[in-house]
Motif scaffolding. Sequence first.
Motif, mmCIF file in Angstrom:
data_model
loop_
_atom_site.group_PDB
_atom_site.id
_atom_site.type_symbol
_atom_site.label_atom_id
_atom_site.label_comp_id
_atom_site.label_asym_id
_atom_site.label_seq_id
_atom_site.Cartn_x
_atom_site.Cartn_y
_atom_site.Cartn_z
ATOM 1 N N PRO A 29 0.817 -1.206 0.000
ATOM 2 C CA PRO A 29 0.000 0.000 0.000
ATOM 3 C C PRO A 29 0.857 1.265 0.000
ATOM 4 C CG PRO A 29 -0.194 -1.149 2.102
ATOM 5 C CD PRO A 29 0.668 -1.979 1.221
ATOM 6 N N THR A 30 0.382 2.281 -0.692
ATOM 7 C CA THR A 30 1.021 3.593 -0.695
ATOM 8 C C THR A 30 0.244 4.475 0.265
ATOM 9 O OG1 THR A 30 1.624 3.325 -3.010
ATOM 10 C CG2 THR A 30 1.665 5.561 -2.129
ATOM 11 N N THR A 31 0.895 4.924 1.328
ATOM 12 C CA THR A 31 0.240 5.765 2.322
ATOM 13 C C THR A 31 0.202 7.203 1.827
ATOM 14 O OG1 THR A 31 1.009 4.327 4.108
ATOM 15 C CG2 THR A 31 0.284 6.534 4.727
ATOM 16 N N LEU A 32 -1.008 7.762 1.742
ATOM 17 C CA LEU A 32 -1.173 9.136 1.295
ATOM 18 C C LEU A 32 -1.272 10.112 2.455
ATOM 19 C CD1 LEU A 32 -3.705 8.586 -1.605
ATOM 20 C CD2 LEU A 32 -1.228 8.699 -1.712
ATOM 21 N N LEU A 33 -1.860 9.655 3.560
ATOM 22 C CA LEU A 33 -2.036 10.507 4.733
ATOM 23 C C LEU A 33 -2.167 9.611 5.957
ATOM 24 C CD1 LEU A 33 -2.620 13.387 5.894
ATOM 25 C CD2 LEU A 33 -5.031 12.905 5.490
ATOM 26 N N GLU A 34 -1.620 10.069 7.071
ATOM 27 C CA GLU A 34 -1.746 9.306 8.311
ATOM 28 C C GLU A 34 -2.199 10.247 9.418
ATOM 29 O OE1 GLU A 34 0.874 6.295 11.100
ATOM 30 O OE2 GLU A 34 1.519 6.731 9.057
ATOM 31 N N ARG A 35 -3.311 9.897 10.037
ATOM 32 C CA ARG A 35 -3.833 10.588 11.214
ATOM 33 C C ARG A 35 -4.164 9.500 12.211
ATOM 34 N NH1 ARG A 35 -8.298 14.531 8.596
ATOM 35 N NH2 ARG A 35 -6.902 16.065 7.720
ATOM 36 N N PHE A 36 -3.286 9.326 13.180
ATOM 37 C CA PHE A 36 -3.423 8.200 14.099
ATOM 38 C C PHE A 36 -4.803 8.212 14.729
ATOM 39 C CE2 PHE A 36 -2.865 5.747 17.933
ATOM 40 C CZ PHE A 36 -2.226 4.644 17.438
ATOM 41 N N PRO A 37 -5.469 7.093 14.808
ATOM 42 C CA PRO A 37 -5.069 5.724 14.491
ATOM 43 C C PRO A 37 -5.393 5.308 13.059
ATOM 44 C CG PRO A 37 -7.185 5.650 15.592
ATOM 45 C CD PRO A 37 -6.791 7.112 15.480
ATOM 46 N N TYR A 38 -5.724 6.272 12.197
ATOM 47 C CA TYR A 38 -6.109 5.940 10.824
ATOM 48 C C TYR A 38 -4.991 6.289 9.839
ATOM 49 C CZ TYR A 38 -10.627 6.235 13.161
ATOM 50 O OH TYR A 38 -11.668 6.074 14.043
ATOM 51 N N ARG A 39 -4.991 5.588 8.726
ATOM 52 C CA ARG A 39 -4.159 5.993 7.606
ATOM 53 C C ARG A 39 -4.918 5.697 6.321
ATOM 54 N NH1 ARG A 39 1.035 1.845 7.325
ATOM 55 N NH2 ARG A 39 -0.156 0.014 6.711
ATOM 56 N N TYR A 40 -4.651 6.517 5.340
ATOM 57 C CA TYR A 40 -5.356 6.475 4.065
ATOM 58 C C TYR A 40 -4.377 5.962 3.021
ATOM 59 C CZ TYR A 40 -8.199 9.560 6.897
ATOM 60 O OH TYR A 40 -8.952 10.086 7.920
ATOM 61 N N VAL A 41 -4.711 4.821 2.401
ATOM 62 C CA VAL A 41 -3.772 4.172 1.489
ATOM 63 C C VAL A 41 -4.438 3.831 0.160
ATOM 64 C CG1 VAL A 41 -2.412 3.180 3.382
ATOM 65 C CG2 VAL A 41 -4.243 1.844 2.371
ATOM 66 N N GLN A 42 -3.595 3.741 -0.868
ATOM 67 C CA GLN A 42 -4.013 3.216 -2.161
ATOM 68 C C GLN A 42 -3.226 1.950 -2.409
ATOM 69 O OE1 GLN A 42 -3.394 6.428 -4.930
ATOM 70 N NE2 GLN A 42 -5.525 7.050 -4.780
ATOM 71 N N VAL A 43 -3.932 0.908 -2.868
ATOM 72 C CA VAL A 43 -3.307 -0.393 -3.100
ATOM 73 C C VAL A 43 -3.534 -0.763 -4.565
ATOM 74 C CG1 VAL A 43 -3.096 -2.764 -2.280
ATOM 75 C CG2 VAL A 43 -3.920 -1.006 -0.729
ATOM 76 N N GLY A 44 -2.804 -0.125 -5.447
ATOM 77 C CA GLY A 44 -2.919 -0.449 -6.868
ATOM 78 C C GLY A 44 -4.255 -0.039 -7.455
ATOM 79 N N THR A 45 -4.702 -0.807 -8.448
ATOM 80 C CA THR A 45 -5.979 -0.529 -9.107
ATOM 81 C C THR A 45 -6.883 -1.756 -9.022
ATOM 82 O OG1 THR A 45 -5.072 -1.241 -11.217
ATOM 83 C CG2 THR A 45 -4.991 1.113 -10.753
ATOM 84 N N LEU A 46 -8.168 -1.497 -9.124
ATOM 85 C CA LEU A 46 -9.155 -2.576 -9.091
ATOM 86 C C LEU A 46 -9.268 -3.199 -10.475
ATOM 87 C CD1 LEU A 46 -11.905 -0.775 -7.019
ATOM 88 C CD2 LEU A 46 -10.375 -2.580 -6.219
ATOM 89 N N GLU A 47 -9.278 -4.510 -10.534
ATOM 90 C CA GLU A 47 -9.400 -5.217 -11.807
ATOM 91 C C GLU A 47 -10.748 -4.987 -12.467
ATOM 92 O OE1 GLU A 47 -8.700 -9.477 -12.434
ATOM 93 O OE2 GLU A 47 -6.897 -9.178 -11.229
ATOM 94 N N ILE A 48 -11.778 -4.880 -11.668
ATOM 95 C CA ILE A 48 -13.138 -4.812 -12.192
ATOM 96 C C ILE A 48 -13.406 -3.535 -12.989
ATOM 97 C CG2 ILE A 48 -14.194 -3.811 -10.145
ATOM 98 C CD1 ILE A 48 -16.545 -5.764 -10.643
ATOM 99 N N ASN A 49 -12.801 -2.388 -12.554
ATOM 100 C CA ASN A 49 -13.098 -1.134 -13.253
ATOM 101 C C ASN A 49 -11.860 -0.286 -13.565
ATOM 102 O OD1 ASN A 49 -12.448 -0.119 -10.760
ATOM 103 N ND2 ASN A 49 -14.490 0.610 -10.268
ATOM 104 N N GLY A 50 -10.692 -0.719 -13.138
ATOM 105 C CA GLY A 50 -9.464 0.009 -13.431
ATOM 106 C C GLY A 50 -9.244 1.249 -12.591
ATOM 107 N N LYS A 51 -10.095 1.475 -11.599
ATOM 108 C CA LYS A 51 -9.969 2.644 -10.707
ATOM 109 C C LYS A 51 -9.036 2.313 -9.551
ATOM 110 C CE LYS A 51 -13.320 4.940 -12.797
ATOM 111 N NZ LYS A 51 -13.218 6.173 -13.465
#
Length: 89
Positions: free
Chosen positions: A12-34
């Motif tokens: 995962p690529t972490t875009l923002l971290e605000r403890f205890p949460y973090r916002y990540v992107q994990v590649g793209t979805l196969e179903i729609n390419g998003k």
Amino acid sequence: MEVTNSLPLKKPTTLLERFPYRYVQVGTLEINGKEDCRIQKADSYTGRYRDMYLCDNETQFLLAMEDFEYTKWLDPDRVPCYITENDYA
């Protein structure tokens, strides 16, 4: 017998971290390419992050990053959110 996973695990690529949460992107979805956008929460015992919420789209993901109260509202642990002065009366 060797068992292999057909889907490669992406870091995962972490875009923002605000403890205890973090916002990540994990590649793209196969179903729609998003983008695969997720909110993860740190485990209070181990400190490791686990997926808490899989966002429906990037707009929802960006809103959660902008509005911390919305992130708490999405939390299945029912974290108090959007508290006003009237809530204490």
